[in-house]
Design a protein around this motif. Structure first.
Motif, mmCIF file in Angstrom:
data_model
loop_
_atom_site.group_PDB
_atom_site.id
_atom_site.type_symbol
_atom_site.label_atom_id
_atom_site.label_comp_id
_atom_site.label_asym_id
_atom_site.label_seq_id
_atom_site.Cartn_x
_atom_site.Cartn_y
_atom_site.Cartn_z
ATOM 1 N N GLY A 25 0.796 -1.218 0.000
ATOM 2 C CA GLY A 25 0.000 0.000 0.000
ATOM 3 C C GLY A 25 0.827 1.267 0.000
ATOM 4 N N LEU A 26 2.110 1.166 0.320
ATOM 5 C CA LEU A 26 2.968 2.346 0.234
ATOM 6 C C LEU A 26 3.293 2.585 -1.231
ATOM 7 C CD1 LEU A 26 5.425 1.850 3.196
ATOM 8 C CD2 LEU A 26 3.675 3.587 2.975
ATOM 9 N N GLY A 27 3.312 3.821 -1.628
ATOM 10 C CA GLY A 27 3.546 4.145 -3.023
ATOM 11 C C GLY A 27 2.275 4.580 -3.721
ATOM 12 N N LYS A 28 1.182 4.471 -3.012
ATOM 13 C CA LYS A 28 -0.102 4.891 -3.569
ATOM 14 C C LYS A 28 -0.706 6.018 -2.737
ATOM 15 C CE LYS A 28 -1.072 0.244 -5.209
ATOM 16 N NZ LYS A 28 -1.961 -0.902 -5.112
ATOM 17 N N LEU A 29 0.110 6.657 -1.929
ATOM 18 C CA LEU A 29 -0.366 7.748 -1.087
ATOM 19 C C LEU A 29 -0.602 8.994 -1.940
ATOM 20 C CD1 LEU A 29 1.988 7.260 1.982
ATOM 21 C CD2 LEU A 29 -0.381 6.556 1.760
ATOM 22 N N PRO A 30 -1.418 9.920 -1.468
ATOM 23 C CA PRO A 30 -1.738 11.108 -2.270
ATOM 24 C C PRO A 30 -0.535 11.969 -2.660
ATOM 25 C CG PRO A 30 -3.274 10.897 -0.452
ATOM 26 C CD PRO A 30 -2.221 9.855 -0.247
ATOM 27 N N GLY A 31 0.541 11.942 -1.922
ATOM 28 C CA GLY A 31 1.695 12.775 -2.251
ATOM 29 C C GLY A 31 2.728 12.100 -3.133
ATOM 30 N N ASP A 32 2.455 10.885 -3.575
ATOM 31 C CA ASP A 32 3.380 10.169 -4.456
ATOM 32 C C ASP A 32 3.068 10.524 -5.903
ATOM 33 O OD1 ASP A 32 4.439 8.976 -2.228
ATOM 34 O OD2 ASP A 32 3.219 7.190 -2.404
ATOM 35 N N LEU A 33 4.090 10.911 -6.626
ATOM 36 C CA LEU A 33 3.901 11.386 -7.992
ATOM 37 C C LEU A 33 4.457 10.387 -8.992
ATOM 38 C CD1 LEU A 33 5.128 15.025 -7.425
ATOM 39 C CD2 LEU A 33 2.779 14.218 -7.402
ATOM 40 N N GLU A 34 3.667 10.090 -10.008
ATOM 41 C CA GLU A 34 4.100 9.272 -11.134
ATOM 42 C C GLU A 34 3.791 10.043 -12.399
ATOM 43 O OE1 GLU A 34 3.384 4.967 -11.509
ATOM 44 O OE2 GLU A 34 2.382 5.182 -9.580
ATOM 45 N N PHE A 35 4.779 10.171 -13.259
ATOM 46 C CA PHE A 35 4.545 10.863 -14.522
ATOM 47 C C PHE A 35 5.520 10.346 -15.567
ATOM 48 C CE2 PHE A 35 7.492 13.341 -12.032
ATOM 49 C CZ PHE A 35 8.478 13.696 -12.930
ATOM 50 N N GLN A 36 5.212 10.636 -16.808
ATOM 51 C CA GLN A 36 6.091 10.271 -17.906
ATOM 52 C C GLN A 36 6.611 11.540 -18.559
ATOM 53 O OE1 GLN A 36 4.644 7.549 -20.771
ATOM 54 N NE2 GLN A 36 4.414 5.897 -19.299
ATOM 55 N N TRP A 37 7.887 11.521 -18.856
ATOM 56 C CA TRP A 37 8.519 12.650 -19.518
ATOM 57 C C TRP A 37 9.426 12.095 -20.604
ATOM 58 C CZ3 TRP A 37 13.539 15.299 -18.741
ATOM 59 C CH2 TRP A 37 13.567 16.528 -19.357
ATOM 60 N N ARG A 38 9.158 12.484 -21.810
ATOM 61 C CA ARG A 38 9.889 12.002 -22.975
ATOM 62 C C ARG A 38 9.835 10.489 -23.092
ATOM 63 N NH1 ARG A 38 15.264 15.771 -23.537
ATOM 64 N NH2 ARG A 38 14.140 17.735 -23.635
ATOM 65 N N GLY A 39 8.702 9.923 -22.762
ATOM 66 C CA GLY A 39 8.507 8.488 -22.907
ATOM 67 C C GLY A 39 9.052 7.634 -21.774
ATOM 68 N N ARG A 40 9.681 8.241 -20.789
ATOM 69 C CA ARG A 40 10.221 7.478 -19.646
ATOM 70 C C ARG A 40 9.380 7.729 -18.414
ATOM 71 N NH1 ARG A 40 16.328 7.372 -18.409
ATOM 72 N NH2 ARG A 40 15.407 5.807 -17.088
ATOM 73 N N PRO A 41 9.045 6.680 -17.692
ATOM 74 C CA PRO A 41 8.283 6.885 -16.452
ATOM 75 C C PRO A 41 9.200 7.363 -15.323
ATOM 76 C CG PRO A 41 8.660 4.556 -16.809
ATOM 77 C CD PRO A 41 9.207 5.269 -18.015
ATOM 78 N N PHE A 42 8.719 8.316 -14.565
ATOM 79 C CA PHE A 42 9.414 8.811 -13.387
ATOM 80 C C PHE A 42 8.500 8.649 -12.194
ATOM 81 C CE2 PHE A 42 11.696 10.971 -16.722
ATOM 82 C CZ PHE A 42 13.007 10.883 -16.283
ATOM 83 N N TYR A 43 9.086 8.333 -11.050
ATOM 84 C CA TYR A 43 8.328 8.077 -9.839
ATOM 85 C C TYR A 43 8.976 8.836 -8.690
ATOM 86 C CZ TYR A 43 5.912 5.548 -6.235
ATOM 87 O OH TYR A 43 5.138 5.237 -5.164
ATOM 88 N N LEU A 44 8.208 9.710 -8.039
ATOM 89 C CA LEU A 44 8.693 10.473 -6.890
ATOM 90 C C LEU A 44 7.815 10.154 -5.683
ATOM 91 C CD1 LEU A 44 9.240 13.894 -8.654
ATOM 92 C CD2 LEU A 44 10.981 12.251 -7.987
ATOM 93 N N PRO A 45 8.264 9.245 -4.827
ATOM 94 C CA PRO A 45 7.457 8.833 -3.672
ATOM 95 C C PRO A 45 7.640 9.781 -2.479
ATOM 96 C CG PRO A 45 9.412 7.515 -3.766
ATOM 97 C CD PRO A 45 9.455 8.421 -4.961
ATOM 98 N N ILE A 46 7.145 10.983 -2.590
ATOM 99 C CA ILE A 46 7.379 11.995 -1.557
ATOM 100 C C ILE A 46 6.668 11.618 -0.258
ATOM 101 C CG2 ILE A 46 7.035 14.417 -0.961
ATOM 102 C CD1 ILE A 46 7.294 14.984 -3.994
#
Length: 63
Positions: A25-46
């Motif tokens: 369940g960690l990694g799905k909190l409201p402050g965790d950011l997932e986005f794609q930039w230039r076709g690569r996925p980035f993950y920021l688990p703040i």
């Protein structure tokens, strides 16, 4: 300064154990950011990193 070190260690730990912690369940909190930039996925688990650093801090205080 110590909180920054704990935060960075939690961030590295979280990225290493990402698949296992996501099942818990960690990694799905409201402050965790997932986005794609230039076709690569980035993950920021703040938010998850903050939770893990607080837990690490509490364990450090108890020991």
């Amino acid at each position: 300064m110590r909180w920054l070190i704990v935060f960075l260690l939690a961030f590295v730990l979280f990225n290493g154990l990402h698949a296992w912690l996501r099942k818990m369940g960690l990694g799905k909190l409201p402050g965790d950011l997932e986005f794609q930039w230039r076709g690569r996925p980035f993950y920021l688990p703040i938010a998850s990193s903050l939770v893990l650093s607080l837990l690490a801090g509490l364990v450090g205080l108890l020991i």
